[in-house]
Design a protein around this motif. Structure first.
Motif, PDB file in Angstrom:
ATOM      1  N   ILE A 166      64.594  56.072  12.486  1.00 49.77           N
ATOM      2  CA  ILE A 166      64.756  56.285  13.927  1.00 49.77           C
ATOM      3  C   ILE A 166      63.473  56.837  14.533  1.00 49.77           C
ATOM      4  CG2 ILE A 166      66.010  57.629  15.668  1.00 49.77           C
ATOM      5  CD1 ILE A 166      67.626  55.393  14.531  1.00 49.77           C
ATOM      6  N   LEU A 167      62.820  57.761  13.848  1.00 53.90           N
ATOM      7  CA  LEU A 167      61.577  58.331  14.365  1.00 53.90           C
ATOM      8  C   LEU A 167      60.489  57.269  14.489  1.00 53.90           C
ATOM      9  CD1 LEU A 167      61.507  61.702  12.382  1.00 53.90           C
ATOM     10  CD2 LEU A 167      61.911  61.409  14.825  1.00 53.90           C
ATOM     11  N   MET A 168      60.394  56.368  13.512  1.00 49.27           N
ATOM     12  CA  MET A 168      59.375  55.315  13.575  1.00 49.27           C
ATOM     13  C   MET A 168      59.640  54.367  14.737  1.00 49.27           C
ATOM     14  SD  MET A 168      58.339  54.226   9.702  1.00 49.27           S
ATOM     15  CE  MET A 168      59.976  53.632   9.314  1.00 49.27           C
ATOM     16  N   ILE A 169      60.911  53.993  14.914  1.00 44.75           N
ATOM     17  CA  ILE A 169      61.240  53.055  15.980  1.00 44.75           C
ATOM     18  C   ILE A 169      60.999  53.674  17.347  1.00 44.75           C
ATOM     19  CG2 ILE A 169      63.114  51.748  17.050  1.00 44.75           C
ATOM     20  CD1 ILE A 169      61.987  50.582  14.462  1.00 44.75           C
ATOM     21  N   THR A 170      61.452  54.916  17.552  1.00 45.26           N
ATOM     22  CA  THR A 170      61.236  55.568  18.852  1.00 45.26           C
ATOM     23  C   THR A 170      59.748  55.789  19.105  1.00 45.26           C
ATOM     24  OG1 THR A 170      61.622  57.717  17.796  1.00 45.26           O
ATOM     25  CG2 THR A 170      63.475  56.699  18.946  1.00 45.26           C
ATOM     26  N   LEU A 171      58.979  56.031  18.039  1.00 49.88           N
ATOM     27  CA  LEU A 171      57.529  56.189  18.204  1.00 49.88           C
ATOM     28  C   LEU A 171      56.904  54.903  18.744  1.00 49.88           C
ATOM     29  CD1 LEU A 171      54.884  57.781  17.760  1.00 49.88           C
ATOM     30  CD2 LEU A 171      54.848  56.861  15.437  1.00 49.88           C
ATOM     31  N   LEU A 172      57.252  53.762  18.140  1.00 56.86           N
ATOM     32  CA  LEU A 172      56.695  52.491  18.596  1.00 56.86           C
ATOM     33  C   LEU A 172      57.166  52.139  20.002  1.00 56.86           C
ATOM     34  CD1 LEU A 172      56.961  50.392  15.339  1.00 56.86           C
ATOM     35  CD2 LEU A 172      54.894  51.187  16.456  1.00 56.86           C
ATOM     36  N   LEU A 173      58.457  52.356  20.277  1.00 55.95           N
ATOM     37  CA  LEU A 173      58.967  52.063  21.614  1.00 55.95           C
ATOM     38  C   LEU A 173      58.321  52.958  22.657  1.00 55.95           C
ATOM     39  CD1 LEU A 173      62.769  51.485  20.912  1.00 55.95           C
ATOM     40  CD2 LEU A 173      61.002  49.784  21.331  1.00 55.95           C
ATOM     41  N   GLN A 174      58.041  54.212  22.287  1.00 56.14           N
ATOM     42  CA  GLN A 174      57.406  55.119  23.236  1.00 56.14           C
ATOM     43  C   GLN A 174      55.965  54.701  23.515  1.00 56.14           C
ATOM     44  OE1 GLN A 174      58.082  59.204  22.362  1.00 56.14           O
ATOM     45  NE2 GLN A 174      56.998  59.928  24.166  1.00 56.14           N
ATOM     46  N   ILE A 175      55.272  54.213  22.485  1.00 52.68           N
ATOM     47  CA  ILE A 175      53.907  53.721  22.700  1.00 52.68           C
ATOM     48  C   ILE A 175      53.924  52.536  23.664  1.00 52.68           C
ATOM     49  CG2 ILE A 175      51.964  52.569  21.589  1.00 52.68           C
ATOM     50  CD1 ILE A 175      52.496  54.277  19.125  1.00 52.68           C
ATOM     51  N   PHE A 209      52.106  45.464  19.224  1.00 56.73           N
ATOM     52  CA  PHE A 209      53.038  46.554  18.910  1.00 56.73           C
ATOM     53  C   PHE A 209      54.450  46.009  18.664  1.00 56.73           C
ATOM     54  CE2 PHE A 209      49.746  49.057  21.042  1.00 56.73           C
ATOM     55  CZ  PHE A 209      49.614  50.077  20.123  1.00 56.73           C
ATOM     56  N   ALA A 210      54.847  44.988  19.422  1.00 57.62           N
ATOM     57  CA  ALA A 210      56.168  44.393  19.198  1.00 57.62           C
ATOM     58  C   ALA A 210      56.257  43.755  17.815  1.00 57.62           C
ATOM     59  CB  ALA A 210      56.461  43.366  20.281  1.00 57.62           C
ATOM     60  N   ALA A 211      55.146  43.153  17.356  1.00 58.78           N
ATOM     61  CA  ALA A 211      55.133  42.549  16.020  1.00 58.78           C
ATOM     62  C   ALA A 211      55.343  43.612  14.943  1.00 58.78           C
ATOM     63  CB  ALA A 211      53.812  41.816  15.806  1.00 58.78           C
ATOM     64  N   VAL A 212      54.710  44.770  15.139  1.00 57.78           N
ATOM     65  CA  VAL A 212      54.912  45.872  14.188  1.00 57.78           C
ATOM     66  C   VAL A 212      56.373  46.327  14.206  1.00 57.78           C
ATOM     67  CG1 VAL A 212      54.267  48.243  13.648  1.00 57.78           C
ATOM     68  CG2 VAL A 212      52.521  46.621  14.404  1.00 57.78           C
ATOM     69  N   TYR A 213      56.942  46.397  15.413  1.00 61.76           N
ATOM     70  CA  TYR A 213      58.350  46.799  15.552  1.00 61.76           C
ATOM     71  C   TYR A 213      59.283  45.840  14.814  1.00 61.76           C
ATOM     72  CZ  TYR A 213      62.864  47.230  17.851  1.00 61.76           C
ATOM     73  OH  TYR A 213      64.194  47.333  18.111  1.00 61.76           O
ATOM     74  N   LEU A 214      59.077  44.524  15.007  1.00 61.11           N
ATOM     75  CA  LEU A 214      59.930  43.539  14.339  1.00 61.11           C
ATOM     76  C   LEU A 214      59.761  43.593  12.829  1.00 61.11           C
ATOM     77  CD1 LEU A 214      59.472  40.482  16.740  1.00 61.11           C
ATOM     78  CD2 LEU A 214      61.493  41.948  16.481  1.00 61.11           C
ATOM     79  N   ARG A 215      58.557  43.845  12.383  1.00 59.98           N
ATOM     80  CA  ARG A 215      58.324  43.915  10.932  1.00 59.98           C
ATOM     81  C   ARG A 215      59.074  45.100  10.324  1.00 59.98           C
ATOM     82  NH1 ARG A 215      54.901  41.868   7.244  1.00 59.98           N
ATOM     83  NH2 ARG A 215      54.335  43.161   5.460  1.00 59.98           N
ATOM     84  N   LEU A 216      59.053  46.222  11.031  1.00 60.37           N
ATOM     85  CA  LEU A 216      59.759  47.400  10.524  1.00 60.37           C
ATOM     86  C   LEU A 216      61.260  47.182  10.510  1.00 60.37           C
ATOM     87  CD1 LEU A 216      57.740  50.312  12.173  1.00 60.37           C
ATOM     88  CD2 LEU A 216      57.817  49.694   9.761  1.00 60.37           C
ATOM     89  N   THR A 217      61.805  46.612  11.593  1.00 57.53           N
ATOM     90  CA  THR A 217      63.253  46.398  11.639  1.00 57.53           C
ATOM     91  C   THR A 217      63.692  45.365  10.615  1.00 57.53           C
ATOM     92  OG1 THR A 217      62.875  44.802  13.425  1.00 57.53           O
ATOM     93  CG2 THR A 217      63.482  47.037  14.059  1.00 57.53           C
ATOM     94  N   ARG A 218      62.860  44.333  10.370  1.00 62.33           N
ATOM     95  CA  ARG A 218      63.212  43.337   9.362  1.00 62.33           C
ATOM     96  C   ARG A 218      63.222  43.961   7.966  1.00 62.33           C
ATOM     97  NH1 ARG A 218      59.246  39.988  10.041  1.00 62.33           N
ATOM     98  NH2 ARG A 218      60.235  38.912  11.763  1.00 62.33           N
ATOM     99  N   GLY A 219      62.263  44.838   7.725  1.00 63.93           N
ATOM    100  CA  GLY A 219      62.220  45.514   6.434  1.00 63.93           C
ATOM    101  C   GLY A 219      63.429  46.395   6.222  1.00 63.93           C
ATOM    102  N   LYS A 220      63.906  47.051   7.317  1.00 65.04           N
ATOM    103  CA  LYS A 220      65.100  47.902   7.211  1.00 65.04           C
ATOM    104  C   LYS A 220      66.330  47.071   6.889  1.00 65.04           C
ATOM    105  CE  LYS A 220      67.592  51.650   7.694  1.00 65.04           C
ATOM    106  NZ  LYS A 220      67.485  52.745   6.734  1.00 65.04           N
TER     107      LYS A 220
END
Length: 294
Positions: free
Chosen positions: A217-226, A282-293
């Motif tokens: 959750i912290l990683m996702i909110t960090l990316l969304l906040q950026i 940044f969106a690509a990083v977000y999708l990569r993290l969510t796919r990994g989860k």
């Protein structure tokens, strides 16, 4: 005898489903895809709206990258994003941890934290403009009570950006705080009980239990906040207008000036395309993290 009627019923059901799907795709294409493609094409055209658009190739991008304000706007946006992460990322998390420890009036406290999000943005900006007023403003009156010198909150190059970050943090932290509270509620109580039996202090429980359990959750909110803070517009537009001396000109504020002050929609479209590419990374990083989860 039943097969033809069954096929007609299935065909009717499929037609209804495809109709709903087609309407959704049409709306999405009309209000999302078409503006993106149209904006990308405008970046290669000279548009005056009084004459037909003319194709100018990469000229808008050359003029954009040659504009000194282009670099200034990205530096200011990066500075705002960095400050927003320092204040806006830590404050909601610490607030959620504190609120989660309360056993009484939890609903009231959560509503109080979320209340600023319910205010219209323009009302929030006008309220904070009064707070920052160098004359009868609230903050300078408080400083005067403690015999401290008054500050030029929005007129000083040194603190004007920090003042905008405080407004943004106060106005938006409610939603993030509720997300953190939901994540804290999902952590099993047995984990904390085991940590307490092992003699862990509050700081150790926070560091070794809470943060690891909320890492995703912290990683996702960090990316969304950026992504969100890089699109800051209303705070500098209403409170400072980009001043003093362009110290608070952000990317979106400069894009607004190109389009609606200088009537240069080609430059504005080129600017929006550059911003789209940066946010896409940044969106690509977000999708990569969510796919990994998953």
């Amino acid at each position: 005898m039943n097969n033809p009627s069954r096929r007609r019923r299935r065909l009717s059901e499929h037609l209804v489903a495809y109709s709903f799907l087609g309407a959704g795709v049409l709306c999405f294409a009309l209000f999302s895809w078409y503006p993106i493609v149209r904006g990308w094409l405008l970046g290669f055209q000279e548009v005056t709206f009084s004459q037909p658009a003319t194709w100018v190739g990469w000229d808008n991008y050359r003029r954009l990258f040659a504009d000194p304000l282009f670099v200034t706007a990205w530096k200011n946006t990066g500075y705002f994003t960095l400050l927003a992460l320092v204040f806006g990322f830590a404050a909601p998390f610490l607030t959620a941890v504190v609120l989660n420890e309360f056993r009484h009036a939890r609903s009231y406290l959560r509503m109080t934290v979320y209340l600023p999000v319910m205010l219209p943005p323009i009302v929030t900006m006008l309220l904070w403009r009064w707070f920052y007023d160098p004359g009868p403003g609230l903050f300078n009156n408080v400083l005067e009570t403690f015999h401290l010198p008054a500050q030029q909150w929005l007129e000083s190059e040194n603190i004007s950006m920090i003042s905008l970050v405080l407004v943004s943090t106060w106005a938006n932290m409610g939603t993030t705080t509720l997300i953190y509270l939901a994540a804290l509620g999902s952590i099993p109580g047995e984990v904390y009980e085991a940590a307490e039996l092992d003699g862990a202090s509050i700081r150790q429980r926070l560091w070794h239990v809470t943060i690891p359990q909320m890492r995703f959750i912290l990683m996702i909110t960090l990316l969304l906040q950026i992504i969100g803070t890089m699109q800051v517009f209303i705070e500098p537009y209403v409170l400072t207008g980009g001043g003093p001396d362009d110290a608070t000109v952000t990317v979106l504020l400069l894009l607004y000036r190109y389009a609606f002050v200088y009537n240069d929609f080609g430059m504005a479209s080129a600017m929006s395309t550059v911003l789209f590419i940066v946010l896409g990374l940044f969106a690509a990083v977000y999708l990569r993290l969510t796919r990994g989860k998953g």
